[in-house]
Scaffold this motif. Structure first.
Motif, mmCIF file in Angstrom:
data_model
loop_
_atom_site.group_PDB
_atom_site.id
_atom_site.type_symbol
_atom_site.label_atom_id
_atom_site.label_comp_id
_atom_site.label_asym_id
_atom_site.label_seq_id
_atom_site.Cartn_x
_atom_site.Cartn_y
_atom_site.Cartn_z
ATOM 1 N N TYR A 172 0.812 -1.206 0.000
ATOM 2 C CA TYR A 172 0.000 0.000 0.000
ATOM 3 C C TYR A 172 0.851 1.263 0.000
ATOM 4 O O TYR A 172 0.502 2.256 0.607
ATOM 5 N N VAL B 44 1.282 3.185 -2.429
ATOM 6 C CA VAL B 44 0.468 4.178 -3.125
ATOM 7 C C VAL B 44 -0.773 4.461 -2.283
ATOM 8 O O VAL B 44 -1.473 3.542 -1.864
ATOM 9 N N ILE C 275 -4.731 7.018 -5.954
ATOM 10 C CA ILE C 275 -5.538 6.176 -6.844
ATOM 11 C C ILE C 275 -6.789 6.924 -7.291
ATOM 12 O O ILE C 275 -7.166 6.893 -8.468
ATOM 13 N N ASP D 131 -5.949 9.362 -9.880
ATOM 14 C CA ASP D 131 -5.700 8.697 -11.162
ATOM 15 C C ASP D 131 -7.018 8.362 -11.857
ATOM 16 O O ASP D 131 -7.161 8.553 -13.068
ATOM 17 N N LYS E 43 -2.412 5.042 -14.377
ATOM 18 C CA LYS E 43 -1.076 5.044 -13.785
ATOM 19 C C LYS E 43 -0.911 3.880 -12.823
ATOM 20 O O LYS E 43 0.167 3.307 -12.693
ATOM 21 N N TYR E 44 -2.006 3.527 -12.126
ATOM 22 C CA TYR E 44 -1.961 2.448 -11.145
ATOM 23 C C TYR E 44 -2.857 1.295 -11.586
ATOM 24 O O TYR E 44 -3.771 1.470 -12.389
ATOM 25 N N SER E 45 -2.612 0.136 -11.029
ATOM 26 C CA SER E 45 -3.331 -1.061 -11.456
ATOM 27 C C SER E 45 -4.715 -1.155 -10.816
ATOM 28 O O SER E 45 -4.975 -0.580 -9.755
ATOM 29 N N LEU F 244 -4.468 -2.816 -7.413
ATOM 30 C CA LEU F 244 -4.126 -1.922 -6.307
ATOM 31 C C LEU F 244 -5.374 -1.201 -5.805
ATOM 32 O O LEU F 244 -5.574 -1.046 -4.596
ATOM 33 N N HIS G 218 -7.150 -1.549 -2.005
ATOM 34 C CA HIS G 218 -7.449 -0.407 -1.141
ATOM 35 C C HIS G 218 -8.936 -0.297 -0.812
ATOM 36 O O HIS G 218 -9.308 0.010 0.320
#
Length: 263
Positions: free
Chosen positions: A34, A36, A41, A44, A66-68, A71, A75
């Motif tokens: 975590y 990020v 997120i 993003d 930018k993030y998966s 992820l 979260h």
């Protein structure tokens, strides 16, 4: 490893019980799950939604974000919940309506038996506080748009704290305000001084679109009955100023003339 390595990640899991164990055994520090933040997120998702003109699908997030998606799921529990937290309706794939956001405020008013704060919306609401800030620029403005009185901001003769010329409505802060404001920001290392909050100036601008606030610990009304009578030299002294974020400013207003931090 699955895409570029000679062996699959599953092979390492079979031998060492986990990918993390395998990395540590060869002397590397595993990437924290975590690292990020949730806010990053959500930013993003919002940026991608702006670029696409609609809320992104999980597939679009995978290819353009930018993030998966994984992820986001870690979260928030699911991709749909991540979309909701960002202020979008995952079922209809469009921006959540103003009325839906107002209805969630009304629900929390009934549940909490008071007007919710931005923190309470973030902790207990169906949506995070972020869509309210994006839509109305501030939590207080969103609460007013929902036809409630913002917490800690008296206005109007029906409020027992109301004055004909309320200090909260004054726009001028004296000729030395710009200089003293900058001194306060530097003194507080450009960081919100609310206990438990460490928003920096940069983070605050990214999240809310404006810089950190400077709060008068002793309110202006204690330095003069009207704006023309206020002794701004005394009111704007450094020991009467503190750096706060917009989300927690109301807490300082309610505590005035006390400090919330430990200094």
């Amino acid at each position: 490893m699955d895409e570029l390595g000679a062996y699959a990640a599953g092979t390492y899991k079979d031998h060492f019980n986990s990918w993390t164990n395998a990395l540590q055994l060869v002397g590397y520090e595993p990437i924290q799950k975590y690292r990020v933040s949730k806010e990053a997120i959500l930013d993003d998702i919002a940026s991608l939604a702006d670029a696409l003109g609609k809320p992104p699908t999980a597939s679009e997030m995978r290819s353009k974000g930018k993030y998966s998606v994984k992820l986001a799921q870690n979260h928030f529990g699911s991709w749909n919940k991540a979309l909701q937290a960002a202020g979008y309706d995952p079922h209809h794939r469009h921006r959540i309506s103003d009325e839906a956001l107002f209805e969630e405020i009304r629900r929390l008013v009934d549940e909490l038996d008071k007007v919710p704060t931005a923190q309470e919306m973030r902790d207990h609401g169906q949506y995070s506080h972020r869509p309210y800030f994006r839509r109305w620029d501030s939590w207080q403005a969103a609460i007013q748009a929902a036809e409630y009185e913002p917490v800690g901001y008296p206005s109007g003769p029906e409020n027992h704290k109301w004055k004909e010329q309320s200090a909260h409505e004054w726009r001028g802060y004296g000729d030395n305000w710009r200089v003293q404001r900058l001194k306060a920001l530097k003194h507080d290392d450009f960081t919100c001084q609310t206990p438990g909050c460490e928003r920096t100036q940069k983070e605050h601008r990214e999240e809310f679109g404006v810089g950190l606030n400077i709060h008068h610990i002793r309110p202006l009304s204690t330095f003069g009955e009207t704006e023309s009578e206020v002794d701004f030299e005394r009111a704007n002294q450094l020991d009467n100023l503190v750096t706060v974020c917009v989300e927690h400013h109301y807490l300082w207003e309610r505590a005035s003339p006390l400090r919330l931090d430990t200094r």
